[in-house]
Write an enzyme that holds these catalytic residues in place. Structure first.
Site, short mmCIF file in Angstrom:
data_model
loop_
_atom_site.label_atom_id
_atom_site.label_comp_id
_atom_site.label_asym_id
_atom_site.label_seq_id
_atom_site.Cartn_x
_atom_site.Cartn_y
_atom_site.Cartn_z
N LYS A 105 0.82 -1.23 0.00
CA LYS A 105 0.00 0.00 0.00
C LYS A 105 0.84 1.26 0.00
O LYS A 105 0.46 2.28 -0.56
CB LYS A 105 -0.97 0.03 1.18
CG LYS A 105 -0.32 -0.16 2.53
CD LYS A 105 -0.49 -1.56 2.98
CE LYS A 105 0.46 -1.94 4.06
NZ LYS A 105 0.23 -3.29 4.54
N GLU A 129 -5.11 -6.04 -4.95
CA GLU A 129 -6.20 -6.36 -4.01
C GLU A 129 -5.71 -6.50 -2.57
O GLU A 129 -6.38 -6.08 -1.62
CB GLU A 129 -6.88 -7.68 -4.46
CG GLU A 129 -8.02 -8.14 -3.60
CD GLU A 129 -9.19 -7.15 -3.58
OE1 GLU A 129 -9.87 -7.03 -4.59
OE2 GLU A 129 -9.40 -6.51 -2.53
N GLY A 134 -6.09 -6.80 3.73
CA GLY A 134 -5.66 -8.21 3.61
C GLY A 134 -6.57 -9.05 2.77
O GLY A 134 -6.70 -8.85 1.56
N ILE A 136 -9.82 -9.30 2.65
CA ILE A 136 -11.16 -8.80 2.27
C ILE A 136 -11.12 -8.28 0.83
O ILE A 136 -10.27 -7.44 0.50
CB ILE A 136 -11.61 -7.64 3.20
CG1 ILE A 136 -11.61 -8.09 4.66
CG2 ILE A 136 -12.98 -7.12 2.79
CD1 ILE A 136 -11.97 -6.98 5.65
N GLY A 187 3.02 -11.91 12.62
CA GLY A 187 3.27 -11.50 11.23
C GLY A 187 2.32 -10.44 10.73
O GLY A 187 2.22 -10.21 9.52
N GLU A 190 4.03 -4.28 10.17
CA GLU A 190 4.99 -3.90 9.13
C GLU A 190 6.41 -4.06 9.69
O GLU A 190 6.61 -4.13 10.91
CB GLU A 190 4.79 -2.44 8.74
CG GLU A 190 3.45 -2.15 8.10
CD GLU A 190 3.20 -2.96 6.84
OE1 GLU A 190 4.02 -2.94 5.92
OE2 GLU A 190 2.16 -3.66 6.80
N LYS A 205 -3.78 3.08 3.12
CA LYS A 205 -4.93 2.29 2.65
C LYS A 205 -6.13 3.20 2.38
O LYS A 205 -6.86 3.01 1.40
CB LYS A 205 -5.29 1.23 3.69
CG LYS A 205 -4.21 0.15 3.82
CD LYS A 205 -4.44 -0.71 5.05
CE LYS A 205 -3.41 -1.80 5.17
NZ LYS A 205 -3.43 -2.46 6.50
#
Ligand code: NAP
Ligand code: HSE
Length: 429
Positions: A105, A129, A134, A136, A187, A190, A205
């Site tokens: 992003k 996407e 994530g 969605i 995980g 960032e 985002k």
């Protein structure tokens, strides 16, 4: 069956998830794409690092030219992160007529226009996407399923790390540092978690969502941003007392051509659906003029959920490999006039102040608020730390500019130790 070679730039959390999904779901993916999708090269920094997935050694390279110069590679998946060299590598791949998929992003929000232009010039597809929320399918959701709508408003929890931290603080009374460490171990975070914690990731985002929904590329530096590092256990306790939950919300609204964009912690009623989005889950509430309100909910971070979105983009490219349909729409109707200044926005406010416990303190602060047209919904005085006490005010809806002027005056009062926190309260009606 045709074979399609793809390459990964990066084999960390997301790259590992992509590798795993392509291996585990091979039959479904072959059936749905009509192709045998094979990873033929993977670029990493450190070839000797122990990986979570079992990758044949011969796939690993540290030389990006092994990928750019391999004509059999048709799709490059960038899951490295950062701007440099990720952007340069994506442009190089496009110039070699390779389609590009990314989960990054940061690079889209800051340099997306150049990437989009290059993809168009080179006649390749550029899909992203996984860059927002994530697993969605929000990008496809806005671009395709909701394309008949004029979008009026998007309110989202779009950072998994901060939602995980706030959930643990709220439900388990966990301290901030322990919750952040858990999010990193899982995980979600960032490489530099400041991006998550201070709201930068959510701003990137939100910029992407704004582009898709309103056709306007907004420089992330122009988006109002506050992270969650100032949220204290005491704020969580007061939120509970008032019947609220604190969430990091990303908000964009089109108010008759004036665009309101902001990312900040917000108190929302505990019964609102967004208040019940916990752990690393994300949710995005969209208001469209035809569809009304709808909410998408799912895992916003992690190897497999993010990998799911990345692989979906790869399959979509494979299905249309000779048909370069762009998923990216350029500026739409262009009726947006300006971005609303933060001081022109309205909200209710929670204000927590530490003051000396002296007669007349409450009255003095209340009268400053009143003088700036800030009317109070409730006031609580609690706890004593030597000669200090905590005062908590919740205001009625007011202009942010009025709050700013009040706080400036309150800060100058001799008996005020500190304005500890100010949190916007949204009734979400
Ligand atoms: P990560 O675990 O840090 O992995 C990054 C990978 O890229 C590592 O394999 C690293 O190699 C490789 N890499 C980094 N710089 C490189 C360079 N200059 N040359 C070659 N290889 C390099 O990151 P991640 O969590 O998978 O995130 C990747 C991207 O997905 C980011 O853009 C992130 O914002 C985005 N994303 C992440 C999530 C998530 O849940 N984690 C969700 C959505 C989107 P080494 O392993 O050798 O160090
Ligand atoms: N660090 C990001 C998050 C990953 O916590 O949401 C998903 O973009």
């Amino acid at each position: 069956m045709d074979k399609i070679n793809i390459a990964l730039l990066g084999l960390g959390n997301v790259g590992g998830g992509v590798f795993e999904i392509l291996k585990t779901n091979i039959e479904e993916i072959q059936e749905r794409s009509g192709c045998d999708i094979q990873i033929s090269k993977i670029l990493v920094r450190n070839p000797n690092k122990k990986r979570c997935v079992d990758v044949p050694e011969e796939l690993i390279t540290t030389n990006p030219d092994d990928i750019f110069n391999d004509e059999s590679i048709k799709i490059v998946v960038e899951v490295m992160g950062g701007i440099d060299p990720a952007k340069e590598y994506m442009i190089k791949a496009m110039k070699k007529k390779k389609h590009v998929v990314t989960a990054n992003k940061l690079v889209i929000a800051t340099t997306g226009a150049e990437l989009i232009r290059t993809a168009k010039e080179e006649g390749v597809r550029f899909c992203y996407e996984a860059s927002v929320a994530g697993g969605i399918p929000i990008i496809n959701g806005i671009n395709e399923s909701l394309t008949a709508n004029k979008i009026e408003e998007i309110i989202g929890i779009i950072n998994g790390t901060t939602n995980y931290i706030l959930t643990k603080m709220y439900l388990d009374n966990m301290d901030f540092g322990t919750a952040l460490k858990e999010a990193q171990d899982k995980g979600y975070a960032e490489a530099d978690p400041t991006s998550d914690v201070e709201g930068f990731d959510a701003v990137y985002k939100l910029s992407i969502l704004t582009y898709l929904a309103f056709g306007k590329l907004v420089n992330p530096d122009l988006v109002y941003r506050e992270g969650i590092s100032k949220i204290d256990a005491m704020d969580i306790e007061y939120a509970k007392e008032f019947g609220y939950v604190i969430k990091l919300l990303a908000i964009v609204k089109d108010d008759n051509g004036v665009l309101e964009l902001r990312v900040h912690p917000t108190m929302i009623p505990e019964r609102h659906p967004l208040a019940n989005v916990n752990d690393s889950f994300n949710a995005i509430l969209i208001k469209g003029n035809a569809v009304g309100e709808l909410m998408m909910y799912g895992r916003g971070a992690g190897d497999l959920p993010t990998g799911s979105a990345v692989v979906a983009d790869v399959i979509s490219i494979v299905r249309n490999v000779n048909d370069p349909i762009f998923k990216l729409s350029e500026s739409k109707s262009g009726n947006l006039k300006r971005i609303r200044k933060m001081e022109e926005t309205t909200s209710e406010y929670y204000i927590r102040i530490t003051v000396k416990d002296e007669p007349g303190v409450l009255g003095r602060i209340s009268s400053i608020l009143g003088a700036h047209n800030v009317s109070l919904l409730s006031v609580i005085q609690k706890g004593k730390r030597q000669e200090y006490v905590t005062l908590v005010f919740v205001t009625h809806k007011t202009l942010e500019g009025n709050i700013n002027k009040s706080i400036e005056e309150i800060n100058s009062l001799s008996f005020v130790d500190k304005v500890e926190n100010i949190i916007r309260v949204e009734k979400m009606e």
